[in-house]
Scaffold this active site. Structure first.
Site, mmCIF file in Angstrom:
data_model
loop_
_atom_site.group_PDB
_atom_site.id
_atom_site.type_symbol
_atom_site.label_atom_id
_atom_site.label_comp_id
_atom_site.label_asym_id
_atom_site.label_seq_id
_atom_site.Cartn_x
_atom_site.Cartn_y
_atom_site.Cartn_z
ATOM 1 N N PHE A 115 0.864 -1.182 0.000
ATOM 2 C CA PHE A 115 0.000 0.000 0.000
ATOM 3 C C PHE A 115 0.899 1.231 0.000
ATOM 4 C CE2 PHE A 115 -4.521 0.940 0.835
ATOM 5 C CZ PHE A 115 -5.087 -0.263 0.474
ATOM 6 N N GLN A 235 -7.561 14.781 3.783
ATOM 7 C CA GLN A 235 -6.947 13.988 2.715
ATOM 8 C C GLN A 235 -7.848 13.816 1.494
ATOM 9 O OE1 GLN A 235 -6.167 9.496 3.204
ATOM 10 N NE2 GLN A 235 -4.166 10.437 3.091
ATOM 11 N N HIS A 237 -8.112 11.386 -1.590
ATOM 12 C CA HIS A 237 -7.616 10.107 -2.101
ATOM 13 C C HIS A 237 -7.474 10.247 -3.613
ATOM 14 C CE1 HIS A 237 -7.429 5.892 -3.140
ATOM 15 N NE2 HIS A 237 -7.427 5.544 -1.866
ATOM 16 N N LEU A 247 -14.963 5.485 -4.086
ATOM 17 C CA LEU A 247 -13.560 5.128 -3.941
ATOM 18 C C LEU A 247 -13.163 3.885 -4.735
ATOM 19 C CD1 LEU A 247 -11.199 6.207 -2.125
ATOM 20 C CD2 LEU A 247 -11.486 4.080 -0.886
ATOM 21 N N GLU A 250 -6.692 1.897 -2.977
ATOM 22 C CA GLU A 250 -5.273 1.877 -3.305
ATOM 23 C C GLU A 250 -4.799 0.441 -3.509
ATOM 24 O OE1 GLU A 250 -3.509 4.972 -0.876
ATOM 25 O OE2 GLU A 250 -1.917 3.557 -0.439
ATOM 26 N N ARG A 281 -0.565 9.510 -0.436
ATOM 27 C CA ARG A 281 -1.750 10.007 -1.146
ATOM 28 C C ARG A 281 -1.680 11.482 -1.488
ATOM 29 N NH1 ARG A 281 -6.289 6.615 2.269
ATOM 30 N NH2 ARG A 281 -5.725 4.640 1.312
ATOM 31 N N HIS A 368 -11.610 12.462 1.210
ATOM 32 C CA HIS A 368 -11.652 11.109 1.752
ATOM 33 C C HIS A 368 -11.561 11.017 3.262
ATOM 34 C CE1 HIS A 368 -11.196 6.811 1.664
ATOM 35 N NE2 HIS A 368 -9.990 6.844 2.193
ATOM 36 N N ARG A 410 -2.414 10.949 6.139
ATOM 37 C CA ARG A 410 -2.501 9.577 6.633
ATOM 38 C C ARG A 410 -2.073 8.588 5.553
ATOM 39 N NH1 ARG A 410 -6.276 5.411 6.050
ATOM 40 N NH2 ARG A 410 -7.934 6.688 5.173
HETATM 41 C C1 LIG Z 1 -14.881 4.224 0.905
HETATM 42 C C2 LIG Z 1 -13.868 4.191 2.015
HETATM 43 C C3 LIG Z 1 -12.879 3.222 2.029
HETATM 44 C C4 LIG Z 1 -11.924 3.187 3.054
HETATM 45 N N1 LIG Z 1 -10.944 2.220 3.027
HETATM 46 C C5 LIG Z 1 -10.046 2.162 4.056
HETATM 47 C C6 LIG Z 1 -9.064 1.119 4.118
HETATM 48 O O1 LIG Z 1 -9.008 0.227 3.263
HETATM 49 N N2 LIG Z 1 -8.185 1.117 5.143
HETATM 50 C C7 LIG Z 1 -8.215 2.081 6.114
HETATM 51 O O2 LIG Z 1 -7.399 2.027 7.027
HETATM 52 N N3 LIG Z 1 -9.149 3.058 6.099
HETATM 53 C C8 LIG Z 1 -10.066 3.106 5.101
HETATM 54 N N4 LIG Z 1 -11.018 4.116 5.097
HETATM 55 C C9 LIG Z 1 -11.118 5.015 6.257
HETATM 56 C C10 LIG Z 1 -11.795 4.283 7.416
HETATM 57 O O3 LIG Z 1 -12.714 3.352 6.926
HETATM 58 C C11 LIG Z 1 -12.529 5.243 8.342
HETATM 59 O O4 LIG Z 1 -11.703 6.308 8.682
HETATM 60 C C12 LIG Z 1 -12.943 4.516 9.628
HETATM 61 O O5 LIG Z 1 -13.640 3.341 9.317
HETATM 62 C C13 LIG Z 1 -13.761 5.411 10.529
HETATM 63 O O6 LIG Z 1 -14.266 4.629 11.590
HETATM 64 P P1 LIG Z 1 -15.018 5.289 12.818
HETATM 65 O O7 LIG Z 1 -15.420 4.186 13.716
HETATM 66 O O8 LIG Z 1 -14.172 6.368 13.371
HETATM 67 O O9 LIG Z 1 -16.307 5.979 12.163
HETATM 68 P P2 LIG Z 1 -17.478 5.378 11.239
HETATM 69 O O10 LIG Z 1 -17.268 3.979 10.839
HETATM 70 O O11 LIG Z 1 -17.694 6.396 10.175
HETATM 71 O O12 LIG Z 1 -18.721 5.386 12.223
HETATM 72 C C14 LIG Z 1 -19.318 6.576 12.684
HETATM 73 C C15 LIG Z 1 -20.470 6.210 13.601
HETATM 74 O O13 LIG Z 1 -20.920 7.382 14.246
HETATM 75 C C16 LIG Z 1 -22.325 7.412 14.253
HETATM 76 N N5 LIG Z 1 -22.719 8.823 14.350
HETATM 77 C C17 LIG Z 1 -22.244 9.888 13.662
HETATM 78 N N6 LIG Z 1 -22.856 11.014 14.067
HETATM 79 C C18 LIG Z 1 -23.725 10.657 15.038
HETATM 80 C C19 LIG Z 1 -24.645 11.363 15.851
HETATM 81 N N7 LIG Z 1 -24.809 12.690 15.746
HETATM 82 N N8 LIG Z 1 -25.382 10.658 16.736
HETATM 83 C C20 LIG Z 1 -25.263 9.302 16.843
HETATM 84 N N9 LIG Z 1 -24.396 8.604 16.105
HETATM 85 C C21 LIG Z 1 -23.650 9.267 15.220
HETATM 86 C C22 LIG Z 1 -22.733 6.719 12.980
HETATM 87 O O14 LIG Z 1 -24.046 6.204 13.091
HETATM 88 C C23 LIG Z 1 -21.682 5.610 12.897
HETATM 89 O O15 LIG Z 1 -22.113 4.486 13.621
HETATM 90 C C24 LIG Z 1 -11.978 4.154 4.077
HETATM 91 C C25 LIG Z 1 -12.979 5.119 4.085
HETATM 92 C C26 LIG Z 1 -13.907 5.154 3.049
HETATM 93 C C27 LIG Z 1 -14.935 6.259 3.060
#
Ligand SMILES: Cc1cc2nc3c(=O)[nH]c(=O)nc-3n(C[C@H](O)[C@H](O)[C@H](O)COP(=O)(O)OP(=O)(O)OC[C@H]3O[C@@H](n4cnc5c(N)ncnc54)[C@H](O)[C@@H]3O)c2cc1C
Length: 596
Positions: A115, A235, A237, A247, A250, A281, A368, A410
């Protein structure tokens, strides 16, 4: 209605679920989420999770640490980056033991792929560090953790949207949430609160992020006097589907895909001679913009090709002298691509009518990932100022937080590591804190501020400003002026437009005045969060007169360590944004120029 739990976790992505698993081993925990847990954005992560397991070739957590710091353009706090990269190994094995179906090597070990920015620090060549489950790694992580939470009887409040944090006299005491199905406000009284609310890609027009990623957590914190750290670093992407932003992982380049301009040239050879298409990136996104600007976009348009057709991938593998570990030349077949990237093949067929095995994919950079967010220490405890004063009982982790492990940029696969490592650390510390602390009383009318926000949106007269208009104008101005490249006049223009939009926001009206499932109302509230976040981002970008990582100022093209090797902290008081700064923690790696 008032509910009482020791610990309240907001968000059911990878961060929230991991924290819930750990905290619920010792105290009463509830998870609040505005969507069903398994719809959280973590479930869309494709490419993989980075950990120096060394299953294909030599690798070390120390190399992962250095790559992370170098990738961050030296803005990451080095103590935090080290913790993340060392604990990554353990976290991946923990997931494996929970039953996560990783792809396997022939000997049955967890398979890994290269990656961007992940290298063997001695040869400087890409190293295979990303552990993956096809191109559905995040989906598998989310499902696995959710099953574990169910097994452990964690309490979930699904479709509860948090609108306010209850904080008084330097102590967090709970949250106020709107139950989406009924429109009722609920108060959750707690000893500790964790924000794990994810990112805010919806600030920009072209984004890989889901509709729900509207920055609610950081906006609520900001309104309660808590600063946001390093917001100028967002960032882009390099490979989003042209015009849609969806997306393309990568992992495609990890499997041999290359970026090609209108002249059929693999242009990354000019921008990153050693690591080429697997440069970090920020560098790759800028390269695409520059190719387009110099007229080498495909057919003169603002996109390039991502080409993973076996004949192209094998040609460049040969030119790069790549070999399998047993010395035989590496060969990529159509079957490999279909097996390792099934969802990508599905997306491009659905959205573009293209089969990636026979045709190149049109791509452009897409908004992203948020490097900045709510400032925390290495236990997920929110810190309020330059001295890192802890706000007792308030935690943040995952994309919504800034530890800071990603600094100004990142590396791919490092967010999944971050959410699990710091989700776990927050869960552990919340449990400790809740076991030691008592409940503190709620203020009178704890829901007053949330109620006022909701009622004022409902009460607006008809015929006012439209939410969709304001949102799209914000997204356009941020895309035009506070995206991959920035300069002073453009950022200033964005700030002027945003303050005008804030004024117009006071006059919006919504059509649905009802209570049940009022998504009209909630979208209007979310737009308020997005506008606040956009303003902070632009203000922090205007102040930072240097280029570092994802923040690339055309009018200040150099990194300036003497003046700017520091984290920004943006506060909002009386509608104005104030910027302060705090030092970066440097341990083993003094800043150097980044060469890939
Ligand atoms: C398409 C895509 C592909 C990716 N691929 C990769 C990868 O291969 N490898 C990597 O390391 N990273 C990757 N990333 C980044 C990574 O997936 C995210 O940064 C990470 O999963 C975020 O996790 P989180 O638990 O912080 O938030 P999230 O998984 O976004 O969860 C947020 C949570 O907060 C809740 N929430 C938000 N606001 C409120 C509110 N006001 N009240 C109640 N609940 C709320 C939502 O319901 C949800 O449950 C990718 C991101 C995207 C968009």
């Amino acid at each position: 209605m008032v509910h009482k739990y020791d610990a309240i976790i907001i968000g059911a992505g990878g961060t929230g679920l991991m924290a819930a698993l750990y905290a619920s081993r010792g105290v009463r925990v509830a998870v609040l989420t505005k969507m069903y847990p398994t719809r959280s954005h973590t479930g869309t992560a494709q490419g993989g999770i980075g950990a120096a397991l060394g299953n294909h070739e030599e690798d070390r957590p120390e190399w992962h640490t250095f790559d992370t710091i170098k990738g961050s353009d030296y803005l990451a706090d080095q103590d935090a980056a080290r913790i993340m990269c060392y604990e990554a190994v353990d976290v991946v094995y923990e997931l494996e033991h929970m039953g996560l179906p990783f792809n396997r090597t022939e000997e049955g070990k967890i398979a890994q792929r290269p990656f961007g920015g992940h290298t063997n620090n001695e040869t400087r060549q890409p190293v295979r560090r990303a552990c993956y489950a096809a191109d559905r790694t995040g989906h598998m992580i989310l499902q696995t953790l959710y099953q574990q939470c169910i097994k452990q009887h964690v309490t979930f409040f699904n479709e509860f949207q948090v609108l306010d944090l209850i904080v008084e006299d330097g102590l967090a005491r709970g949250v106020v949430a709107l139950e989406i199905t009924t429109g009722e406000l609920h108060v959750f009284h707690a000893k500790a609160v964790l924000f794990a609310t994810g990112g805010w890609g919806k600030v920009w027009q072209i984004t890989s992020n889901a509709h729900s990623l509207t920055g609610d957590g950081p906006a609520v914190a900001l309104r309660r006097g808590i600063p946001l750290e390093d917001m100028e670093f967002f960032q882009f992407h390099p490979t989003g589907i042209y015009k849609m932003g969806i997306l393309i992982t990568e992992g495609v380049r990890g499997e041999g895909g290359v970026l090609i301009n209108n002249e059929g040239e693999r242009f990354m050879e000019r921008y990153a001679p050693t690591i080429k298409d697997l440069a970090s990136r920020d560098i790759t996104s800028r390269a695409i913009y520059l190719e387009v600007r110099e007229g080498r976009g495909i057919d003169g348009k603002d996109y390039v090709y991502l080409d993973v057709r076996p004949e192209t991938a094998n040609k460049y593998f040969d030119l790069d002298g790549k070999r399998n570990p047993d010395g035989t030349p590496r060969r990529i077949t159509a079957a490999d691509i279909r097996a390792k990237l099934p969802d990508i093949a599905d997306f491009t067929r659905t959205y573009l009518g293209i089969d990636p095995v026979t045709q190149p994919m049109p791509v452009q950079p897409t908004a992203h990932y948020a490097m900045g967010g709510i400032p925390t220490d290495i236990h997920g405890r929110v810190v309020m100022d330059e001295e890192n004063t802890v706000l007792s009982g308030f935690y943040a982790a995952g994309e919504t937080a800034c530890v800071s492990v990603h600094g100004a940029n990142r590396l791919g696969t490092n967010s999944l590591v971050d959410i699990l490592v710091f989700g776990r650390r927050s869960g552990i510390d919340m449990m400790r804190y809740c076991q030691e602390a008592d409940f503190t009383p709620l203020p009178d009318e704890p829901e007053a501020f949330a109620r006022e926000q909701v009622e004022s949106l409902r009460a607006r007269p008809e015929g006012g400003e439209r939410v969709a208009d304001i949102r799209s104008q914000m997204q356009r101005v941020m895309m035009d002026h506070v995206a991959v490249f920035r300069e002073q006049p453009g950022i200033q223009e964005a700030l002027d437009v945003l303050s005008d939009l804030q004024e117009r926001y006071q006059r919006i009206s919504i059509d649905d005045k009802g209570s049940q499932y009022n998504t009209d109302l909630l979208e209007a509230w979310e737009l308020g969060a997005l506008l606040d976040i956009a303003q902070v981002t632009a203000a922090a970008a205007l102040n930072r007169t240097e280029s570092r990582g994802a923040h690339s100022r055309e009018d200040c093209p150099k990194r300036d360590d003497a003046e700017w090797l520091k984290h920004s902290l943006a506060y909002r008081a009386a509608g104005r944004i104030e910027l302060r700064y705090k030092p970066v923690t440097i341990v083993d790696y003094p800043p150097k120029e980044r060469v890939y």
